[in-house]
Design a protein around this motif. Structure first.
Motif, mmCIF file in Angstrom:
data_model
loop_
_atom_site.group_PDB
_atom_site.id
_atom_site.type_symbol
_atom_site.label_atom_id
_atom_site.label_comp_id
_atom_site.label_asym_id
_atom_site.label_seq_id
_atom_site.Cartn_x
_atom_site.Cartn_y
_atom_site.Cartn_z
ATOM 1 N N GLY A 92 0.801 -1.219 0.000
ATOM 2 C CA GLY A 92 0.000 0.000 0.000
ATOM 3 C C GLY A 92 0.829 1.261 0.000
ATOM 4 O O GLY A 92 0.277 2.371 0.036
ATOM 5 N N ILE A 93 2.162 1.098 -0.056
ATOM 6 C CA ILE A 93 3.063 2.246 -0.075
ATOM 7 C C ILE A 93 3.938 2.230 -1.327
ATOM 8 O O ILE A 93 4.116 3.238 -1.993
ATOM 9 C CB ILE A 93 3.971 2.252 1.182
ATOM 10 N N PRO A 137 -3.291 -1.155 -4.300
ATOM 11 C CA PRO A 137 -2.951 0.244 -4.615
ATOM 12 C C PRO A 137 -2.098 0.881 -3.530
ATOM 13 O O PRO A 137 -2.203 0.485 -2.365
ATOM 14 C CB PRO A 137 -4.337 0.910 -4.682
ATOM 15 N N PRO A 138 -1.269 1.866 -3.920
ATOM 16 C CA PRO A 138 -1.033 2.376 -5.282
ATOM 17 C C PRO A 138 -0.159 1.414 -6.074
ATOM 18 O O PRO A 138 0.586 0.632 -5.485
ATOM 19 C CB PRO A 138 -0.315 3.695 -5.033
ATOM 20 N N LEU A 212 -3.586 4.018 4.317
ATOM 21 C CA LEU A 212 -4.916 4.581 4.549
ATOM 22 C C LEU A 212 -4.991 6.024 4.066
ATOM 23 O O LEU A 212 -5.984 6.444 3.474
ATOM 24 C CB LEU A 212 -5.267 4.510 6.035
ATOM 25 N N VAL A 213 -3.924 6.777 4.321
ATOM 26 C CA VAL A 213 -3.877 8.177 3.877
ATOM 27 C C VAL A 213 -3.943 8.253 2.356
ATOM 28 O O VAL A 213 -4.701 9.048 1.780
ATOM 29 C CB VAL A 213 -2.597 8.866 4.401
ATOM 30 N N ILE A 214 -3.173 7.378 1.677
ATOM 31 C CA ILE A 214 -3.125 7.387 0.218
ATOM 32 C C ILE A 214 -4.482 7.021 -0.373
ATOM 33 O O ILE A 214 -5.029 7.719 -1.241
ATOM 34 C CB ILE A 214 -2.035 6.415 -0.287
ATOM 35 N N MET A 215 -5.051 5.895 0.121
ATOM 36 C CA MET A 215 -6.305 5.422 -0.448
ATOM 37 C C MET A 215 -7.487 6.332 -0.096
ATOM 38 O O MET A 215 -8.383 6.554 -0.906
ATOM 39 C CB MET A 215 -6.586 3.998 0.031
ATOM 40 N N ARG A 216 -7.491 6.870 1.123
ATOM 41 C CA ARG A 216 -8.573 7.766 1.520
ATOM 42 C C ARG A 216 -8.572 9.013 0.642
ATOM 43 O O ARG A 216 -9.625 9.502 0.221
ATOM 44 C CB ARG A 216 -8.404 8.157 2.990
#
Length: 417
Positions: A92-93, A137-138, A212-216
């Motif tokens: 996710g990173i 993702p990403p 979570l920050v990226i996907m949110r």
């Protein structure tokens, strides 16, 4: 490529000879190369690479792994199970299989043999887990596919979440069976400790928030994928400052790694654009679509044929060039047959990722051979159970498209749905 020529050069020569044979002006090659990398969406690639490099340089990967071990270390094959959980989080990173493989292998292939696992099993576990990188993702491959196929990057990102969960669950089940029934040696599970879980969670808390920050940001529409990449870099720098381990050397090393990786990726994209132009100009994709239509090939039959072609291609060519070669040829036929382009994108990427760990050309095999110091044949043998499970996951994703499409249809429905 069979002569050992670098793929970028092989693609360039194929494009040049194709242009000459078709009577095209060679000025089209540099024109297509320039236009193919002018897309603003492609700027997401260096930012995600930089975010992952910073996470590695700042020791955040190690904290994620320690948290995963505390969480699932009490299961059969606990340290191997921790690889799956850590790989899921780090995916996710990072957005790249190679980044995941290098980050996890540096830890796992040293720690797992110390407690009784075979070195080749440790390497095979890391290799299989690293396939999650471009699915969850990403994902750099998703960015490139979305631009090539003209689909929403954010929708494709969201589409990778449920397949990623499925693949991770199947890998954990496989590891449990292999260790529980003695197919591979493993130490006894370590007792679960709430205290250790609390300490490792506290140490990894900021890192755990990064995906979570990226996907949110993307799912809510607050940020485009490129802006989410910038956000990931800023967040990595913030974590480094909070943990007081951010240094000038860590930043410069991360920037150098980013420049080298980005230059390679963008050059391959650029040189592949000329070959794609020939496919379109000569009507190759249209002829293939027409052939499939006249053969009355339905969506499922087409996907099975495409899976076979992509698996073979993935065994021979690196993932990104293979995708850039395959998508312009196969996508028009997929669309003509009523296949959802988002679903097809996930299948294309996952097929090629299986090839990434499959002989003879699987680049993942050579990465793990170098890091884990294992021989080619023992590593290939150790990957066989993992390849079998990944093929099961591929079959499920092929025949049950809702695994892929349910979440994007819920969060980012296409107009008219």
């Amino acid at each position: 490529m069979s002569l050992g020529m670098p793929i970028a050069i092989a693609l360039g020569l194929a494009t040049t000879f194709g242009m000459l044979a078709g009577g095209y002006d060679l000025i089209l090659i540099p024109q297509n190369m320039v236009s193919s990398v002018k897309s603003i969406e492609l700027t997401a690639i260096p930012f995600f690479i930089l975010a992952a490099a910073l996470m590695n340089q700042l020791g955040i990967t190690r904290k994620i792994f320690d948290f995963a071990e505390a969480l699932v270390g009490s299961l059969r094959g606990g340290l191997a199970q921790a690889n799956v959980v850590a790989g899921f989080i780090f995916s996710g990173i990072s957005g790249a299989a190679v980044a995941d493989a290098a980050a996890l292998a540096a830890i796992s292939t040293k720690e797992m043999p110390k407690v009784g696992y075979k070195r080749e099993f440790a390497a095979a576990t890391v290799l299989a887990v690293s396939t999650l990188g471009p699915i969850i993702p990403p994902s750099i491959m998703m960015v490139v596919y979305a631009i090539t196929a003209n689909v929403s990057i954010a929708r494709l990102f969201v589409a990778g979440i449920m397949p990623g969960v499925l693949i991770a669950a199947l890998l954990m089940l496989l590891i449990y069976c292999l260790t529980r029934f003695g197919f591979t040696p493993s130490p006894a599970p370590t007792p679960f400790s709430w205290g250790r879980l609390g300490r490792t969670t506290a140490g990894a808390l900021l890192a755990l928030f990064a995906p979570l920050v990226i996907m949110r940001g993307m799912a809510s529409g607050w940020a485009t994928p490129t802006e989410a990449g910038v956000l990931a870099v800023v967040y990595a720098l913030f974590v480094g400052m909070v943990q007081r381990n951010l240094s000038f050397k860590a930043v410069t090393d991360s920037l150098q790694e980013t420049v080298e990786a980005t230059a390679l990726i963008l050059y391959v994209i650029a040189i592949s654009s000329g070959l794609s132009y020939i496919f379109v100009a000569e009507g190759t994709a249209a002829h293939l679509a027409d052939l499939m239509t006249r053969m009355s090939v339905g969506p499922i039959s087409f996907l099975l044929i495409a899976n076979l072609l992509l698996l073979v291609l993935g065994c021979l060519v690196e993932t990104l060039p293979a995708m850039l070669l395959a998508v312009p040829l196969l996508l028009p036929t997929a669309l003509a047959g009523g296949v959802d382009p988002t679903h097809f994108g996930v299948l294309v990427i996952f097929n090629l990722l299986i090839g990434y760990m499959h002989p003879p050309m699987g680049i993942g095999l050579f990465i793990l051979m170098a890091i884990a110091r294992v021989e080619f044949l023992p590593l290939v043998k150790a990957t066989i159970p993992f390849l079998a499970v990944l093929m099961v996951a591929l079959a499920l994703l092929t025949f049950v498209p809702q695994i892929t499409l349910w979440l994007p249809n819920l969060l980012l429905p296409m107009p008219g749905r």
